[in-house]
Design an enzyme around this catalytic site. Structure first.
Site, mmCIF file in Angstrom:
data_model
loop_
_atom_site.group_PDB
_atom_site.id
_atom_site.type_symbol
_atom_site.label_atom_id
_atom_site.label_comp_id
_atom_site.label_asym_id
_atom_site.label_seq_id
_atom_site.Cartn_x
_atom_site.Cartn_y
_atom_site.Cartn_z
ATOM 1 N N ASP A 248 0.883 -1.163 0.000
ATOM 2 C CA ASP A 248 0.000 0.000 0.000
ATOM 3 C C ASP A 248 0.921 1.213 0.000
ATOM 4 O O ASP A 248 2.121 1.098 0.289
ATOM 5 C CB ASP A 248 -0.893 -0.021 1.237
ATOM 6 C CG ASP A 248 -1.897 1.118 1.250
ATOM 7 O OD1 ASP A 248 -2.297 1.579 0.163
ATOM 8 O OD2 ASP A 248 -2.263 1.559 2.355
ATOM 9 N N ASP B 246 -0.090 5.041 1.034
ATOM 10 C CA ASP B 246 -0.330 5.948 2.159
ATOM 11 C C ASP B 246 -0.265 5.183 3.476
ATOM 12 O O ASP B 246 -0.964 4.189 3.670
ATOM 13 C CB ASP B 246 -1.704 6.611 2.023
ATOM 14 C CG ASP B 246 -1.798 7.509 0.810
ATOM 15 O OD1 ASP B 246 -0.747 7.899 0.286
ATOM 16 O OD2 ASP B 246 -2.925 7.820 0.377
#
Length: 216
Positions: free
Chosen positions: A10, A12
């Site tokens: 991922d 963020d």
């Protein structure tokens, strides 16, 4: 027996922390609209798509917004966010991020970014990091958001590996669920332990090495 071939990150909250920028941009929007917003509400937005986040934010609104008005609000929030993102530098990457990515590459392990954010490519390009990954899947490439596993399954397909050969690195509960739904191993990175099962938990990427990943 399947062996590790790929790590899907991922963006963020895993490689770079933009949580505060999201908070500030939502805060600006809600101030414009006279809607109550605080950090407790903001925590509910972690890992959630922009329009779904807006729906949560508008729970405190004193008026009803139609579809076109909601689209305009989401666009304005994103405008505020993009303006803040332009101030990011490589110094804003979370500790251990670059080292782990380079170690994976040196050990012939494929890497991808699988982020529900529609700004993921923009951020990686801004930081001149887009060529560090063999694949980038973002919110523009999917029709289903996490916890649906679509984004991670697309990442695995683009890398040419099976889901069982992948490890996902996530910071949000909704992302952990998506990875588990995809049939992948999961490393949870967060200051707080996860409610959902993860295969390995740490509060920092600095504590993650190749051996830990391979042992999964």
């Amino acid at each position: 027996m399947n062996y590790l071939k790929a790590v899907l990150f991922d963006l963020d909250g895993v490689l770079i922390s933009t949580d505060e920028l999201h908070y500030q941009s939502w805060e600006m929007l809600t101030k414009d609209e006279g809607i109550f917003f605080d950090r407790t509400i903001n925590r509910r937005l972690l890992g959630v798509s922009r329009m779904s986040s807006l729906a949560i934010v508008l729970e405190k609104a004193n008026k009803t917004y139609n579809y076109e008005e909601k689209k305009a609000l989401a666009a304005l929030k994103n405008k505020y966010y993009i303006e803040m993102v332009q101030q990011l530098t490589l110094d804003d990457l979370l500790p251990g991020a670059i080292q782990l990515i380079e170690n994976l590459k040196n050990n012939n392990i494929l890497t991808a970014v699988c982020s529900g954010s529609k700004n993921a490519r923009y951020i990686l390009k801004h930081l001149n990091m887009q060529d560090m990954f063999m694949a980038i899947i973002d919110g523009n490439d999917i029709t289903e958001t996490k916890p649906n596993p679509q984004i991670f399954l697309k990442g695995a397909k683009q890398l040419g590996v099976s889901p069982s050969e992948c490890v996902v690195v996530e910071d949000a509960e909704v992302g952990v669920k998506a990875a588990l739904n995809a049939g992948m191993k999961v490393i949870g990175i967060n200051k707080q332990p996860f409610d959902n099962y993860v295969d390995y938990y740490s509060d920092s990427l600095e504590k993650i090495n190749i051996q830990i990943i391979r042992d999964l």
